[in-house]
Write an enzyme that holds these catalytic residues in place. Structure first.
Site, PDB file in Angstrom:
ATOM      1  N   ARG A   1      -8.099   9.547   1.893  1.00 38.72           N
ATOM      2  CA  ARG A   1      -9.032   8.511   1.436  1.00 38.72           C
ATOM      3  C   ARG A   1     -10.268   8.454   2.324  1.00 38.72           C
ATOM      4  NH1 ARG A   1      -6.932   3.992   2.489  1.00 38.72           N
ATOM      5  NH2 ARG A   1      -4.758   4.505   3.015  1.00 38.72           N
TER       6      ARG A   1
ATOM      7  N   CYS B   1      -5.731   0.177   2.451  1.00 39.77           N
ATOM      8  CA  CYS B   1      -7.132  -0.237   2.545  1.00 39.77           C
ATOM      9  C   CYS B   1      -8.118   0.887   2.922  1.00 39.77           C
ATOM     10  CB  CYS B   1      -7.339  -1.387   3.522  1.00 39.77           C
ATOM     11  SG  CYS B   1      -6.201  -2.761   3.265  1.00 39.77           S
TER      12      CYS B   1
ATOM     13  N   ASN C   1      -6.994   3.876   7.550  1.00 41.32           N
ATOM     14  CA  ASN C   1      -5.860   3.431   8.375  1.00 41.32           C
ATOM     15  C   ASN C   1      -5.498   4.515   9.391  1.00 41.32           C
ATOM     16  OD1 ASN C   1      -5.148   2.697   5.157  1.00 41.32           O
ATOM     17  ND2 ASN C   1      -5.416   0.968   6.526  1.00 41.32           N
TER      18      ASN C   1
ATOM     19  N   TYR D   1      -5.044  -2.069   8.078  1.00 36.69           N
ATOM     20  CA  TYR D   1      -3.773  -1.802   8.737  1.00 36.69           C
ATOM     21  C   TYR D   1      -3.911  -0.622   9.694  1.00 36.69           C
ATOM     22  CZ  TYR D   1       0.984  -3.633   8.136  1.00 36.69           C
ATOM     23  OH  TYR D   1       2.159  -4.317   8.282  1.00 36.69           O
TER      24      TYR D   1
END
Length: 328
Positions: free
Chosen positions: A227, A2, A174, A81
């Site tokens: 990310r 995510c 995360n 997460y």
């Protein structure tokens, strides 16, 4: 695993968006929870009540669990997460509201009308290490919460307790922890949307081949670290749209940069994380947009008076036609 970002358009309207990256098929769909709803809880016998109506992605697992969404006050929230670092209370506490980690978004969206309000109320919570019925584990989560003023915070609970941290970058991924991600951005101060200037090496002058050299060094892998950097850079430099539909379109392009196709992020047990859907929360509008992996059609659900005052939650199927579908 995510990625989540905030975005502001030319009209000053704020959006919260996320990718839902997971290997286990979650099977979520757009859901509306009406005002004054009572939730059962896995952490407390009496459950808890909500005041505000909200919509987002969820599933009925002997009671609705939402993983992201927006409420009628313009607050958006999403779970991500936090593997290896999340640590929750071992037992309920008598003078607090005890929640399982997977119940936190329901409580926030149902009871909080701004980020400032969240900061006032969060001390009343005790997040307990209770298993989720679907996964059969205590799900290691942290949360991003924003409101229509543009305020944004990250909530993390680890071995040192709960922290509610302002998010100046308006991005979250995360593990590692959020403060680590912020410090890591110091390694990428050279990134810019324009090209780098020429460089002399002795009597030789080197120049870039074409545009885009300003982004040299932007990490392209699918780790949460990369990310975060990629989302922060692209979000910061994406043009501001002039409409709500244009904003959702802009966010889809931002999240394209971190979307995980099936097959490229596999584990050693045969599983494979991929972006099951992208969710777009229009905070001023009070609407949720869901875009699944298998079909890029966007389903929109808006918080109407009828849905907000309904006696029971409402579910909406994801559209599969190649058209923009709206539920009003």
């Amino acid at each position: 695993m995510c990625t989540s970002v905030m975005y502001q358009n030319k009209m000053g309207q704020w959006f919260l968006a996320r990718t839902m990256d997971f290997s286990f098929e979650l099977g979520g769909r757009p859901v509306v929870i009406p005002r004054n709803f009572h939730f059962k809880s896995d952490a407390e016998t009496n459950g808890f009540d909500t005041k505000l109506g909200f919509t987002g992605a969820g599933r009925d697992l002997n009671g609705y669990i939402l993983v992201d969404g927006v409420n009628e006050a313009g607050v958006g929230a999403a779970t991500l997460y936090f593997d290896g670092l999340a640590k929750f209370a071992d037992a309920p506490v008598a003078d607090k509201l005890n929640l399982a980690p997977h119940e936190v978004v329901n409580w926030i969206l149902g009871n909080v009308d701004s980020v400032a309000d969240l900061k006032q109320k969060i001390a009343s919570l005790n997040i307990v290490a209770v298993e989720n019925a679907l996964f059969k584990i205590v799900v290691p989560l942290h949360w991003i919460v924003s409101d229509k003023s543009g305020a944004c915070v990250v909530i993390e609970q680890d071995e040192n307790g709960m922290k509610v941290m302002d998010d100046p970058v308006k991005v979250m991924t995360n593990s590692p922890d959020f403060q680590w991600h912020l410090k890591n951005l110091n390694n990428y101060v050279q990134l810019k949307p324009t090209s780098h200037s020429s460089k002399k090496y002795g009597d030789f002058e080197s120049d870039a081949y074409g545009l885009g050299s300003g982004a040299l060094g932007l990490p392209g892998d699918y780790t949460s670290v990369s990310r975060f950097v990629r989302a922060a850079f692209i979000r910061e430099n994406t043009e501001k749209a002039a409409s709500i539909s244009g904003s959702v379109n802009a966010l889809s392009h931002i999240l394209n940069s971190v979307e995980i196709p099936k097959g490229v992020k596999a584990d050693n047990e045969g599983g494979c994380d991929y972006t099951q859907y992208r969710g777009y929360m229009s905070l001023e509008e009070g609407a949720y947009y869901m875009q699944p992996y298998e079909d890029q059609t966007i389903t929109r659900v808006a918080l109407t008076p009828e849905l907000l005052n309904a006696e029971a939650p409402s579910e909406f199927p994801l559209q599969t036609e190649q058209q923009f579908h709206s539920v009003n």
